[in-house]
Scaffold this active site. Structure first.
Site, PDB file in Angstrom:
ATOM      1  N   SER A  22       0.835  -1.230  -0.010  1.00 54.76           N
ATOM      2  CA  SER A  22       0.051   0.096   0.123  1.00 54.76           C
ATOM      3  C   SER A  22       0.755   1.225   0.012  1.00 54.76           C
ATOM      4  O   SER A  22       2.138   1.359   0.584  1.00 54.76           O
ATOM      5  CB  SER A  22      -0.915  -0.067   1.273  1.00 54.76           C
ATOM      6  OG  SER A  22      -2.010  -0.818   1.173  1.00 54.76           O
ATOM      7  N   ALA A  57       1.433   8.680  -1.418  1.00 53.15           N
ATOM      8  CA  ALA A  57       0.642   9.984  -2.149  1.00 53.15           C
ATOM      9  C   ALA A  57       1.551  11.060  -2.258  1.00 53.15           C
ATOM     10  O   ALA A  57       2.073  11.714  -1.295  1.00 53.15           O
ATOM     11  CB  ALA A  57      -0.552  10.293  -1.069  1.00 53.15           C
ATOM     12  N   TYR A 182      -9.465  13.266   2.642  1.00 56.32           N
ATOM     13  CA  TYR A 182      -8.843  14.192   1.559  1.00 56.32           C
ATOM     14  C   TYR A 182      -9.717  14.863   0.627  1.00 56.32           C
ATOM     15  O   TYR A 182     -10.922  14.373   0.381  1.00 56.32           O
ATOM     16  CB  TYR A 182      -7.506  13.478   1.113  1.00 56.32           C
ATOM     17  CG  TYR A 182      -6.554  12.917   2.153  1.00 56.32           C
ATOM     18  CD1 TYR A 182      -6.303  13.908   3.308  1.00 56.32           C
ATOM     19  CD2 TYR A 182      -6.191  11.742   2.200  1.00 56.32           C
ATOM     20  CE1 TYR A 182      -5.544  13.495   4.435  1.00 56.32           C
ATOM     21  CE2 TYR A 182      -5.281  11.258   3.144  1.00 56.32           C
ATOM     22  CZ  TYR A 182      -5.032  12.280   4.416  1.00 56.32           C
ATOM     23  OH  TYR A 182      -4.059  11.793   5.280  1.00 56.32           O
TER      24      TYR A 182
END
Length: 370
Positions: A22, A57, A182
Site C-alpha cells: 500500500s 501519495a 482528503y
C-alpha cells in the site's frame, strides 16, 4: 496452487501475485522532494516479493500536502528527485511500481504524526487550506476556503500535470486518492460537502469533481497503463458517505475505465465510530466487487498468509494491499509463499536467505560458493 500467488492482469500490466504494498505516507520529504529515506524505504519494499509497490501519495500542488514532509510531484525539482529512486528500483527489482496522486484538501497544513498531527495555523507557519465548503475538519480549527470554479480548474489541471510527470518517470500505473477525508473524498461526503452548486447536494453532483479528475487523469496517462482509485467505503457516521454510494461511484468509475478500486474507509471526521477487527474492511471490497465486477483491493488488518489466501480464493477481492504488516515484516510475501507452498523471484544476492530445509522458495536459483 495458491490463489494469492496467481497473476493479476491490469490492462497491459501483469503482476505475478496478488500482494500489493500500500502507499504509505512517510512524511520525510523536503519541499516535496524525495531523499535518502525514500531510497532506503522503497528499495527495501521493492525487494519484498510483492507483486506491486505503490509509492506514497504525491501531492499535486504544494498546498495539497498533508504535512510539510509530504512527497510531491508538482514541478521539475520534485520530479527529478524521484528519478534516481525509480532507477535504483528498476535496476534491482522486477516489481510493478505504481504511484498514488492526491490532494489533502481541508486536512492539509498539518503537523507530522509524531508531532501531534494537528492543523498548523497560517500564523505558525502553515498554509491556507481548500475544500468543497468552508467547514473545518475539527471544531476550533481554521476552516478551509471553499473552492471557486477557478480553484477546481487549477486542481484538476494539477492532477493532469502530475500524471504527465509520473508517466515520464515510467510508473506502471497510478492510483487516485479519493479516500481518508482528503479533497476528493471531501467532495463525495455530505459531511464535508455543503455546496449548493453543481458540485454539491445530490449524489450525482457530489461525484462530479472526483469523476472529472479521473477523466482528466485517464486521458493524460498512456492508454495501456492501468489507473485505480482509492475510496473510503463508509464515513462510519450517520448521514455520511456509505457503501451504497461507494458502489454507485464505483459503477461510474467502471464506465470510465477504472482498473481497480482500493477499498478502505473512514477519515472524514474525528467523530467517526469505527469497529475495528481482523479484515474489518474486506466486506466493503467484496460488496463493491460483487455489485460492479470491478477489480478490488482489500485492506485493513490483513496480517496472516492464510487469511490473505482465503480472501483471494473465495473471491472477496482480487488483491490484498498491505501497509503496517509490510513495515513490520518487509519480507511478508516470502513468508507467505513459504507457508502456502508458492514460489517467487528474488535477486541473486538473496538466494541463500531461506532457512535450511525450506525448499525451493525462489524460482530458478542455483548458488555455488568457493
Amino acid at each position: 496452487m495458491s490463489q494469492l500467488f496467481s497473476p493479476l492482469t491490469l490492462r497491459s500490466l501483469v503482476i505475478p501475485n496478488r500482494i500489493v504494498v500500500s502507499p504509505m505516507c512517510q512524511y520525510s520529504a523536503q519541499n516535496g522532494e524525495a531523499n535518502s529515506w525514500h531510497f532506503i524505504h522503497l528499495g527495501n519494499l521493492a525487494l519484498s516479493g510483492a507483486g506491486m509497490l505503490c509509492i506514497e501519495a504525491a501531492a499535486v500542488e504544494p498546498d495539497g500536502r498533508i504535512t510539510p514532509g509530504d512527497l510531491g510531484l508538482w514541478d521539475d525539482t520534485t520530479e527529478a528527485a524521484l528519478k534516481p529512486v525509480f532507477a535504483a528500483i528498476r535496476q534491482h527489482s522486477k516489481i510493478a511500481v505504481t504511484m498514488q496522486l492526491g490532494h489533502a484538501g481541508r486536512k492539509a497544513s498539518s503537523a507530522v504524526p509524531w508531532k501531534g498531527g494537528q492543523l498548523i495555523p497560517v500564523a505558525k507557519g502553515g498554509w491556507v487550506t481548500h475544500g468543497p465548503s468552508a467547514r473545518a475538519q475539527m471544531e476550533g480549527e481554521e476552516p478551509p476556503l471553499a473552492l471557486e470554479p477557478s480553484g477546481l480548474d487549477r486542481i484538476r489541471e494539477a492532477f493532469v500535470a502530475s500524471t504527465i510527470r509520473a508517466a515520464r518517470l515510467g510508473v506502471d500505473g497510478l492510483e487516485i486518492h479519493a479516500a481518508h477525508g482528503y479533497l476528493l473524498h471531501e467532495f463525495l461526503s455530505p459531511i464535508a460537502n455543503h455546496r449548493t452548486d453543481a458540485y454539491g447536494g445530490s449524489l450525482e453532483n457530489r461525484m462530479r469533481f472526483p469523476l472529472e479528475v479521473f477523466d482528466a487523469v485517464r486521458a493524460a496517462f498512456p492508454a495501456e497503463k492501468p489507473i485505480g482509485v482509492k475510496v473510503s467505503a463508509t464515513d462510519w457516521m450517520d448521514g455520511g458517505w456509505d457503501i451504497e454510494q461507494t458502489i454507485a461511484f464505483s459503477r461510474e468509475l467502471k464506465n470510465r475505465g477504472v482498473d481497480w478500486i482500493d477499498v478502505s474507509s473512514g477519515g472524514i471526521s474525528p467523530l467517526q465510530k469505527i469497529t475495528v477487527g481482523a479484515g474489518y474492511q474486506v466486506p466493503f471490497a467484496q460488496a463493491v466487487k460483487d455489485a460492479t465486477g470491478v477489480n478490488t483491493f482489500a485492506v485493513g488488518l490483513i496480517t496472516d498468509a492464510r487469511q490473505a489466501e482465503e480472501i483471494i480464493a473465495s473471491g472477496k477481492a482480487d488483491a490484498v494491499a498491505l501497509a503496517r504488516a509490510m513495515l513490520y515484516d518487509p519480507r511478508w510475501p516470502w513468508h507467505a509463499a513459504a507457508e502456502l507452498g508458492a514460489v517467487l523471484e528474488a535477486p541473486p544476492p538473496y538466494w541463500r536467505a531461506p532457512p535450511h530445509g525450506q525448499g525451493a522458495l525462489f524460482a530458478n536459483t542455483t548458488y555455488g560458493a568457493r
